[in-house]
Design an enzyme around this catalytic site. Structure first.
Site, PDB file in Angstrom:
ATOM      1  N   SER A   1       5.661   3.460  -0.110  1.00 54.84           N
ATOM      2  CA  SER A   1       5.111   2.429   0.787  1.00 54.84           C
ATOM      3  C   SER A   1       6.261   1.613   1.360  1.00 54.84           C
ATOM      4  CB  SER A   1       4.187   1.483   0.027  1.00 54.84           C
ATOM      5  OG  SER A   1       3.109   2.191  -0.515  1.00 54.84           O
TER       6      SER A   1
ATOM      7  N   GLU B   1       9.017  -3.472   1.674  1.00 61.11           N
ATOM      8  CA  GLU B   1       8.951  -3.313   0.214  1.00 61.11           C
ATOM      9  C   GLU B   1      10.240  -2.754  -0.420  1.00 61.11           C
ATOM     10  OE1 GLU B   1       8.433  -1.909  -3.382  1.00 61.11           O
ATOM     11  OE2 GLU B   1       7.766  -0.347  -2.018  1.00 61.11           O
TER      12      GLU B   1
ATOM     13  N   ARG C   1       4.172  -6.098  -7.093  1.00 57.30           N
ATOM     14  CA  ARG C   1       5.455  -5.580  -6.585  1.00 57.30           C
ATOM     15  C   ARG C   1       6.569  -6.629  -6.679  1.00 57.30           C
ATOM     16  NH1 ARG C   1       2.650  -1.717  -6.658  1.00 57.30           N
ATOM     17  NH2 ARG C   1       2.583   0.038  -5.232  1.00 57.30           N
TER      18      ARG C   1
HETATM   19  N1  EPU Z   1      -5.581   3.473   4.963  1.00 61.68           N
HETATM   20  C1  EPU Z   1      -5.855   3.783   6.279  1.00 61.68           C
HETATM   21  N2  EPU Z   1      -4.893   4.460   6.971  1.00 61.68           N
HETATM   22  C2  EPU Z   1      -3.718   4.847   6.431  1.00 61.68           C
HETATM   23  C3  EPU Z   1      -3.453   4.524   5.095  1.00 61.68           C
HETATM   24  C4  EPU Z   1      -4.398   3.822   4.369  1.00 61.68           C
HETATM   25  O1  EPU Z   1      -6.894   3.458   6.802  1.00 61.68           O
HETATM   26  O2  EPU Z   1      -2.916   5.479   7.136  1.00 61.68           O
HETATM   27  C5  EPU Z   1      -6.622   2.797   4.156  1.00 61.68           C
HETATM   28  C6  EPU Z   1      -7.212   3.798   3.161  1.00 61.68           C
HETATM   29  O3  EPU Z   1      -8.271   4.502   3.710  1.00 61.68           O
HETATM   30  C7  EPU Z   1      -7.655   2.902   2.035  1.00 61.68           C
HETATM   31  C8  EPU Z   1      -6.653   1.750   2.085  1.00 61.68           C
HETATM   32  O4  EPU Z   1      -6.031   1.794   3.358  1.00 61.68           O
HETATM   33  O5  EPU Z   1      -8.926   2.392   2.302  1.00 61.68           O
HETATM   34  C9  EPU Z   1      -5.631   1.829   0.980  1.00 61.68           C
HETATM   35  O6  EPU Z   1      -4.904   3.042   1.040  1.00 61.68           O
HETATM   36  P1  EPU Z   1      -4.368   3.785  -0.271  1.00 61.68           P
HETATM   37  O7  EPU Z   1      -5.438   3.883  -1.281  1.00 61.68           O
HETATM   38  O8  EPU Z   1      -3.701   5.047   0.172  1.00 61.68           O
HETATM   39  O9  EPU Z   1      -3.321   2.815  -0.916  1.00 61.68           O
HETATM   40  P2  EPU Z   1      -2.297   1.767  -0.286  1.00 61.68           P
HETATM   41  O10 EPU Z   1      -2.837   0.394  -0.427  1.00 61.68           O
HETATM   42  O11 EPU Z   1      -1.910   2.210   1.079  1.00 61.68           O
HETATM   43  C10 EPU Z   1      -1.057   1.279  -2.526  1.00 61.68           C
HETATM   44  C11 EPU Z   1       0.352   1.256  -3.042  1.00 61.68           C
HETATM   45  C12 EPU Z   1       0.862   2.663  -3.315  1.00 61.68           C
HETATM   46  C13 EPU Z   1      -0.069   3.305  -4.336  1.00 61.68           C
HETATM   47  C14 EPU Z   1      -1.496   3.304  -3.783  1.00 61.68           C
HETATM   48  C15 EPU Z   1      -2.506   3.810  -4.769  1.00 61.68           C
HETATM   49  C16 EPU Z   1       1.403  -0.724  -2.113  1.00 61.68           C
HETATM   50  C17 EPU Z   1       2.391  -1.267  -1.115  1.00 61.68           C
HETATM   51  N3  EPU Z   1       1.230   0.596  -2.074  1.00 61.68           N
HETATM   52  O12 EPU Z   1      -1.044   1.951  -1.270  1.00 61.68           O
HETATM   53  O13 EPU Z   1       2.157   2.548  -3.880  1.00 61.68           O
HETATM   54  O14 EPU Z   1       0.339   4.622  -4.626  1.00 61.68           O
HETATM   55  O15 EPU Z   1      -1.900   1.938  -3.456  1.00 61.68           O
HETATM   56  O16 EPU Z   1      -2.724   2.859  -5.757  1.00 61.68           O
HETATM   57  O17 EPU Z   1       0.846  -1.484  -2.908  1.00 61.68           O
HETATM   58  C18 EPU Z   1       4.483   2.494  -3.358  1.00 61.68           C
HETATM   59  O18 EPU Z   1       4.494   1.326  -3.731  1.00 61.68           O
HETATM   60  O19 EPU Z   1       5.525   3.071  -2.925  1.00 61.68           O
HETATM   61  C19 EPU Z   1       3.232   3.238  -3.345  1.00 61.68           C
HETATM   62  C20 EPU Z   1       3.136   4.475  -2.858  1.00 61.68           C
END
Ligand code: EPU
Length: 310
Positions: A210, A306, A140
């Site tokens: 995010s 972000e 990012r």
């Molecule tokens: N999780 C929770 N509770 C929540 C949300 C997430 O426990 O409310 C846990 C999930 O169960 C999972 C982990 O956190 O084990 C990661 O969650 P998720 O796969 O939804 O992805 P993320 O790390 O929250 C990142 C990116 C997203 C991207 C997704 C998928 C960042 C800041 N965000 O989210 O990007 O779509 O991975 O690859 O890196 C964005 O940048 O705007 C964005 C949406």
């Protein structure tokens, strides 16, 4: 003011300067927190065009105007037979904004596909081209993000390799396609479905994706946290470091689905702050501060915002 051609930029900026006005640039407006009014002149980058500039047995180079909508461009590449970016489907915003924060999702990042970026450098008043290395892409992050306000991105040149390999590292994709060989279009469809199930459509419910980056901590700090919180979600990062799931940290602090006046934390993904209507930048940033404070107090981890705050 709408900018549809790169050549408009130098004289327009001179005029703005001559009138002593402040100015800023917007792309699709999907990754920003805006006040109710912006000072001076806002340049809306609407440079169009998608052109295959070369194609041989190893790769295809495509030059794309900064104003093209990202998702439409990804769809177009698949329709043209240039797969590779299907994991980045449905990300809101424009092609020109994609290198700034190095958009990434579902096991892929735009940095893997960018050959070079063309921009107007407002510091030197010249059009410049930065190759992939010069863009200094990281999670990012990029050279453009490190120098806010300096560059106006006009064109992005993508390189798509002819050899296509399915990227199925994201757990839900791996599960869905276990023992299968999906096509790029099938991955594209699956990514669209996963994204729609977790993230709100900004056209329907105001949000900037995010709201925080996933924090990167040392392996030692992660191990300490894991002793106290065995369910903590983390992923390997650079040597000796781990990336924590900020959504998990926020969720554990009880914020998921919480409302604070007109704004709140999305009920399906705690990393996303939403505006139910009429919420101001102040409301959103107030909620963000509450979350940062509570996460720091609980886990000793500082969350970084972000989107760009104007
Ligand atoms: N999780 C929770 N509770 C929540 C949300 C997430 O426990 O409310 C846990 C999930 O169960 C999972 C982990 O956190 O084990 C990661 O969650 P998720 O796969 O939804 O992805 P993320 O790390 O929250 C990142 C990116 C997203 C991207 C997704 C998928 C960042 C800041 N965000 O989210 O990007 O779509 O991975 O690859 O890196 C964005 O940048 O705007 C964005 C949406």
């Amino acid at each position: 003011m709408v900018i549809s051609k790169s050549e408009q930029i130098p004289s327009l900026l001179q005029d703005i300067k001559a009138h002593g006005l402040p100015w800023q640039v917007l792309g699709g407006g999907s990754n920003v927190v805006l006040p109710s009014a912006l000072p001076g002149v806002t340049l809306l980058i609407d440079i169009a065009g998608k052109e295959v500039i070369s194609s041989d047995e190893t790769e295809t180079l495509i030059r794309v105007g900064a104003g093209e909508p990202w998702h439409d461009f990804v769809q177009w590449t698949l329709a043209q037979g240039f797969p590779g970016m299907e994991n980045l489907a449905l990300i809101p915003g424009t092609v020109g904004a994609s290198p700034i924060q190095n958009i990434g999702a579902y096991g892929s990042e735009v940095a893997h596909f960018i050959e070079r970026v063309e921009a107007f450098d407002t510091q030197t008043q010249n059009f410049v081209t930065l190759n992939n290395t010069e863009c200094e892409f990281a999670y990012r992050d990029s050279y453009f993000k490190q120098h806010p306000g300096r560059f106006i991105i006009t064109q992005v040149i993508f390189k798509l390799p002819k050899v296509w390999i399915a990227k199925l590292s994201y757990a839900e994709l791996a599960k869905q396609f276990a023992n299968q060989t999906p096509t790029p279009q099938e991955i594209f469809n699956a990514v669209c479905a996963i994204r729609s199930s977790k993230l709100p459509d900004p056209q329907v419910l105001g949000n900037a994706g995010s709201f925080f980056q996933n924090p990167i901590v040392s392996e030692a700090q992660c191990n300490e946290l894991a002793k106290q919180y065995p369910a903590i979600v983390s992923f390997p990062d650079a040597a000796g470091q781990r990336k924590l799931a900020a959504g998990w940290l926020i969720d554990q602090c009880g914020f998921k689905g919480k409302r604070l006046g007109p704004v709140g934390v999305y009920d399906k993904q705690a990393l996303v702050l939403v505006n139910y209507g009429g919420g101001s930048a102040q409301n959103i940033l107030g909620l963000a501060k509450q979350i940062q404070d509570k996460v720091y107090e609980t886990f000793g981890v500082q969350l970084q915002i972000e989107p760009n705050i104007f």
